[in-house]
Design a protein around this motif. Structure first.
Motif, mmCIF file in Angstrom:
data_model
loop_
_atom_site.group_PDB
_atom_site.id
_atom_site.type_symbol
_atom_site.label_atom_id
_atom_site.label_comp_id
_atom_site.label_asym_id
_atom_site.label_seq_id
_atom_site.Cartn_x
_atom_site.Cartn_y
_atom_site.Cartn_z
ATOM 1 N N LEU A 167 0.791 -1.225 0.000
ATOM 2 C CA LEU A 167 0.000 0.000 0.000
ATOM 3 C C LEU A 167 0.831 1.288 0.000
ATOM 4 N N PRO A 168 1.910 1.404 0.804
ATOM 5 C CA PRO A 168 2.675 2.654 0.755
ATOM 6 C C PRO A 168 3.172 3.008 -0.638
ATOM 7 N N ALA A 169 3.592 2.005 -1.411
ATOM 8 C CA ALA A 169 4.076 2.272 -2.764
ATOM 9 C C ALA A 169 2.935 2.605 -3.714
ATOM 10 N N ALA A 170 1.745 2.104 -3.423
ATOM 11 C CA ALA A 170 0.603 2.326 -4.312
ATOM 12 C C ALA A 170 -0.020 3.709 -4.123
ATOM 13 N N LEU A 171 0.026 4.254 -2.923
ATOM 14 C CA LEU A 171 -0.677 5.504 -2.642
ATOM 15 C C LEU A 171 -0.261 6.678 -3.538
ATOM 16 N N PRO A 172 1.039 6.865 -3.834
ATOM 17 C CA PRO A 172 1.401 8.008 -4.685
ATOM 18 C C PRO A 172 0.816 7.935 -6.092
#
Length: 233
Positions: free
Chosen positions: A111-116
């Motif tokens: 998720l952290p990589a997907a948010l941007p």
């Protein structure tokens, strides 16, 4: 991407026979793949294989991988377990939101990589946003500043979790314990500052380092972020 088409239109396959799948089923399968194999493993072909369907049949429900990613982000955002109403203590409420976000990112490390890459806000994300804006009302910040504050909070959590999860993967790759790696790093830094070229770093290393448990580190940094939002409120 058309947010109105994605979130507001009734779900239906774009053409052909009565629906054999649902968008929710496709999204859940994609999330399961990302959780176990990483975001790069999520392809329309992989999702179709997991469902036992033909790849082309999925495009009647989800037109492309970018749309699928939007659906995945909103799906896991539904994991937030927040009260119906904020408590009135905005610092407490922001900490609660941040800890919910951290827990979700640990369950879904992609998720952290997907948010941007997110291009729109789905209903689950909007529900969390609305709660956060209400929680921030006692600060006296205007509506735009509260929006920016929520973005700041989410950005901090995502950035920190990217680092925390990467460190865990690095530890696993070395076969050493976190304590062993920290001790090795400390020995190296103390040897560096012995040169006298890094007096500020030497003073920092001379002070107690505090609890290095990942959650404790997260809490300390989170407090610094929150305390700087509206110091007088």
């Amino acid at each position: 991407m058309d947010p109105e088409s994605l979130w507001s239109a009734a779900e239906r396959p774009r053409r052909g026979r009565p629906p054999a799948r649902s968008r929710a089923e496709i999204t859940a399968s994609a999330v399961a793949i990302a959780d176990t194999e990483g975001l790069a493993a999520v392809t329309m072909r992989a999702v179709a294989a997991r469902l036992g369907a033909g790849t082309m049949s999925l495009y009647s429900y989800v037109p492309n991988k970018e749309t699928l990613l939007e659906l995945m982000i909103d799906e896991v955002s539904g994991d937030h377990q927040l009260p119906n109403e904020p408590s009135g203590d905005w610092r407490h409420d922001l900490r609660q939101i941040a800890h919910e976000q951290r827990a979700i990112m640990r369950r879904h490390p992609w998720l952290p990589a997907a948010l941007p890459t997110r291009q729109t806000l789905g209903p689950n994300v909007l529900a969390v946003l609305e709660y956060a804006l209400a929680a921030l009302a006692p600060t006296g910040l205007d509506a735009q500043a509260r929006l920016e504050t929520f973005t700041l909070l989410t950005g901090f959590v995502a950035s920190h979790m990217s680092y925390e999860l990467a460190q865990e993967r690095a530890v696993e790759a070395t076969g050493r314990t976190p304590g062993e790696l920290l001790d090795a790093q400390a020995r190296y830094l103390h040897s560096v500052v012995a040169s006298g070229n890094y007096p500020h770093l030497a003073r920092a290393l001379a002070e107690p380092s505090g609890n290095q448990n990942p959650k404790a580190v997260f809490d300390r940094l989170l407090d610094r972020v929150i305390n700087g939002i509206a110091p007088g409120a």
